[in-house]
Structure formats: structure tokens, C-alpha cells
Design a protein around this motif. Structure first.
Motif, short mmCIF file in Angstrom:
data_model
loop_
_atom_site.label_atom_id
_atom_site.label_comp_id
_atom_site.label_asym_id
_atom_site.label_seq_id
_atom_site.Cartn_x
_atom_site.Cartn_y
_atom_site.Cartn_z
N VAL A 137 0.84 -1.20 0.00
CA VAL A 137 0.00 0.00 0.00
C VAL A 137 0.87 1.25 0.00
CG1 VAL A 137 -1.65 1.37 1.35
CG2 VAL A 137 -1.98 -1.10 1.10
N VAL A 138 1.86 1.30 0.88
CA VAL A 138 2.72 2.48 0.99
C VAL A 138 3.45 2.74 -0.32
CG1 VAL A 138 4.74 3.45 2.17
CG2 VAL A 138 2.95 2.29 3.49
N TYR A 139 4.01 1.73 -0.92
CA TYR A 139 4.76 1.91 -2.16
C TYR A 139 3.84 2.29 -3.33
CZ TYR A 139 8.81 -0.04 0.28
OH TYR A 139 9.85 -0.28 1.16
N ARG A 140 2.60 1.80 -3.31
CA ARG A 140 1.63 2.23 -4.32
C ARG A 140 1.34 3.72 -4.16
NH1 ARG A 140 -3.78 2.95 -3.75
NH2 ARG A 140 -3.90 1.60 -1.91
N LEU A 141 1.23 4.18 -2.92
CA LEU A 141 1.00 5.60 -2.67
C LEU A 141 2.17 6.45 -3.18
CD1 LEU A 141 -0.62 5.53 0.89
CD2 LEU A 141 -1.76 5.66 -1.34
N PHE A 142 3.39 5.96 -3.03
CA PHE A 142 4.55 6.67 -3.57
C PHE A 142 4.40 6.84 -5.09
CE2 PHE A 142 7.80 4.97 -0.19
CZ PHE A 142 7.17 5.71 0.79
N ARG A 143 4.02 5.76 -5.78
CA ARG A 143 3.89 5.81 -7.24
C ARG A 143 2.75 6.75 -7.66
NH1 ARG A 143 4.65 0.36 -6.23
NH2 ARG A 143 2.45 -0.11 -6.61
N GLU A 144 1.63 6.66 -6.93
CA GLU A 144 0.51 7.55 -7.26
C GLU A 144 0.86 9.01 -7.03
OE1 GLU A 144 -3.25 6.47 -5.55
OE2 GLU A 144 -3.11 4.39 -6.25
N ALA A 145 1.59 9.28 -5.96
CA ALA A 145 2.00 10.65 -5.67
C ALA A 145 2.81 11.22 -6.82
CB ALA A 145 2.80 10.70 -4.37
N ARG A 146 3.72 10.42 -7.37
CA ARG A 146 4.52 10.88 -8.50
C ARG A 146 3.65 11.27 -9.69
NH1 ARG A 146 7.00 9.95 -13.16
NH2 ARG A 146 9.16 10.66 -13.39
N GLU A 147 2.60 10.48 -9.93
CA GLU A 147 1.71 10.76 -11.05
C GLU A 147 0.97 12.08 -10.88
OE1 GLU A 147 -0.80 7.65 -12.66
OE2 GLU A 147 0.47 6.14 -11.68
N ALA A 174 13.89 4.39 -6.58
CA ALA A 174 13.45 3.64 -7.76
C ALA A 174 12.29 4.35 -8.46
CB ALA A 174 13.05 2.22 -7.35
N VAL A 175 11.37 4.91 -7.70
CA VAL A 175 10.18 5.55 -8.27
C VAL A 175 10.51 6.90 -8.88
CG1 VAL A 175 7.92 6.56 -7.70
CG2 VAL A 175 8.55 4.33 -6.79
N PHE A 176 11.29 7.71 -8.18
CA PHE A 176 11.54 9.09 -8.60
C PHE A 176 12.89 9.29 -9.28
CE2 PHE A 176 8.22 9.63 -5.46
CZ PHE A 176 7.47 10.69 -5.95
N GLY A 177 13.81 8.36 -9.06
CA GLY A 177 15.16 8.55 -9.59
C GLY A 177 16.01 9.44 -8.72
N ASN A 178 15.48 9.88 -7.59
CA ASN A 178 16.23 10.71 -6.65
C ASN A 178 15.52 10.69 -5.32
OD1 ASN A 178 14.52 13.45 -6.29
ND2 ASN A 178 14.33 12.72 -8.41
N VAL A 179 16.28 10.87 -4.26
CA VAL A 179 15.71 11.00 -2.92
C VAL A 179 16.74 11.70 -2.05
CG1 VAL A 179 16.49 8.71 -2.15
CG2 VAL A 179 14.59 9.83 -0.97
N GLU A 180 16.27 12.64 -1.25
CA GLU A 180 17.15 13.38 -0.34
C GLU A 180 16.54 13.32 1.06
OE1 GLU A 180 18.70 17.97 0.42
OE2 GLU A 180 17.48 17.50 -1.35
N THR A 181 17.36 13.10 2.05
CA THR A 181 16.92 13.16 3.43
C THR A 181 17.10 14.59 3.91
OG1 THR A 181 17.59 10.87 3.78
CG2 THR A 181 17.21 12.20 5.75
N ILE A 182 15.99 15.27 4.21
CA ILE A 182 16.10 16.68 4.60
C ILE A 182 16.03 16.88 6.10
CG2 ILE A 182 15.30 17.59 2.39
CD1 ILE A 182 12.53 18.04 3.74
N ALA A 183 15.66 15.83 6.85
CA ALA A 183 15.64 15.92 8.32
C ALA A 183 15.70 14.52 8.89
CB ALA A 183 14.38 16.64 8.80
N ARG A 184 16.35 14.43 10.05
CA ARG A 184 16.38 13.19 10.85
C ARG A 184 16.25 13.60 12.30
NH1 ARG A 184 21.55 10.44 8.19
NH2 ARG A 184 20.53 9.50 6.41
N LYS A 185 15.30 12.94 12.98
CA LYS A 185 15.10 13.27 14.39
C LYS A 185 14.46 12.09 15.09
CE LYS A 185 13.63 17.26 17.07
NZ LYS A 185 12.94 18.56 17.03
N SER A 186 15.11 11.60 16.13
CA SER A 186 14.59 10.51 16.95
C SER A 186 14.13 9.32 16.12
CB SER A 186 13.44 10.99 17.84
OG SER A 186 13.90 11.98 18.73
N GLY A 187 14.90 8.99 15.09
CA GLY A 187 14.59 7.84 14.25
C GLY A 187 13.72 8.15 13.05
#
Length: 195
Positions: A137-147, A174-187
Motif C-alpha cells: 500500500v505504501v509503495y503504491r501511494l509513492f507511485r501515485e504521488a509521483r503521477e 526507484a520511483v523518482f530517480g532521486n531522494v534526499e533526506t532533509i531531516a532526521r530526528k529521533s529515528g
């Protein structure tokens, strides 16, 4: 109900209550209920995402899996975004509409699974994904968001390290061809991808 990412559970009793929280110096008051996200108040993952979110005034933003509407409402109130929200949970959709009106944010709120039913395209799509619904479900949402993004649009999401942030990052790449981590906090990791 095994998780809140379901249409609705008619056996749940109405247990509405107010929640209060502050984001970037602005106070918010919203209503929540049993069977919706987030029942107990502003969750840490959503707070972490909101503290790192950048939206320009007038940008079209879609809050995917909006729950009670926190991300969309805060983005509308703080940044002047044009807000759309959607959730599969009908109780959450009703609360998101009510909360947006109470907070003075104009928002279009839709009921439905995913986001392909939402009209238009967006500069920004955000989500605190329904991890308990499972990776499929989560990965489908990633793909739909891109669309739903315009070219150059941004997808912003938050995932906890203990709930699959590393694998989510690989899937986003894999879906977007790029990903950046813009924040990390408490896991919690906040990712942004561009279309």
C-alpha cells in the motif's frame, strides 16, 4: 479495525476530543476521534516533517492520507498553500473538513483510496504514510504521488527508521530517480523527491 487506513469502522463509537499543538510558533486547535490518525494528538513524525517542510505561497499542495488534516491545514495556514487533502477513512475526511474550516484554511477534501481520484496536479504532495497498511500500500501511494506531481514538483514523506525508512528510501529512489533526506530526528527520516 486493524489500522486507520481503512474506509471506516462503523462499530467504533464517536469519541471526539480536541487537541492542541504548536508548529513554528503558531497554535492550532483541532478535533480528533477514535479510528483516525492521529487519535492522541500531533505525532512526532508529522511534527518532524512539518518543521522541515518548505512550501511557497500559492503552491498547490496535496496532503495524501491526510487523517484529521494536520499537514494540509498547517501548510495552508503557515505558507499560504492552496490545499487539497484526501483519505480513505471517511471519519477522517469529515474531521479534516471540519478542522480546516475551524482553522480558517480553505481546503478541498476528498474521500478515496490513494490520490488518483483527486482532480488536478500538484507542486507538492506530502504524506506520513500508513505503515501498518503494509509496504504494498505504501509503495503504491509513492507511485501515485509521483503521477499527481507537476514536472519539478516535490514529494515529501516521513518514515521511522524502525518502520522501514531504509527500504522506503530505496523505493523512492526507484520511483523518482532521486531522494534526499532533509531531516532526521529521533529515528524519523523526512525524505523529499523531485519529479
Amino acid at each position: 479495525m486493524s489500522h486507520y487506513y481503512t474506509k471506516d469502522d462503523p462499530t467504533l463509537k464517536d469519541a471526539r476530543k480536541p487537541i492542541f499543538f504548536e508548529v513554528r510558533g503558531r497554535a492550532f486547535r483541532m478535533k480528533t476521534d477514535s479510528g483516525v490518525f492521529s487519535r492522541s494528538g500531533l505525532d512526532f513524525g508529522t511534527r518532524t516533517m512539518l518543521e522541515s517542510l518548505a512550501v511557497e505561497p500559492g503552491e498547490n499542495l496535496l496532503d495524501l492520507g491526510c487523517g484529521i488534516g494536520v499537514v494540509g491545514i498547517v501548510a495552508g495556514a503557515l505558507f499560504g498553500a492552496r490545499v487539497s487533502m484526501t483519505d480513505v477513512n471517511e471519519r477522517a475526511v469529515a474531521l479534516a473538513r471540519e478542522n480546516a474550516a475551524a482553522c480558517g484554511v480553505e481546503a478541498r477534501v476528498y474521500a478515496g483510496d490513494g490520490c488518483l481520484h483527486v482532480p488536478g496536479s500538484f507542486d507538492v504532495v506530502t504524506t506520513n504514510p500508513p505503515i501498518r497498511a503494509g509496504k504494498a500500500v505504501v509503495y503504491r501511494l509513492f507511485r501515485e504521488a509521483r503521477e499527481k506531481l507537476v514536472d519539478g514538483g516535490r514529494f515529501v514523506c516521513v518514515v521511522n527508521k524502525n518502520q522501514g525508512a531504509e527500504s522506503a528510501s530505496r523505493e523512492l529512489e526507484a520511483v523518482f530517480g532521486n531522494v534526499e533526506t532533509i531531516a532526521r530526528k529521533s529515528g524519523y527520516h523526512v525524505f523529499v523527491c523531485r519529479k
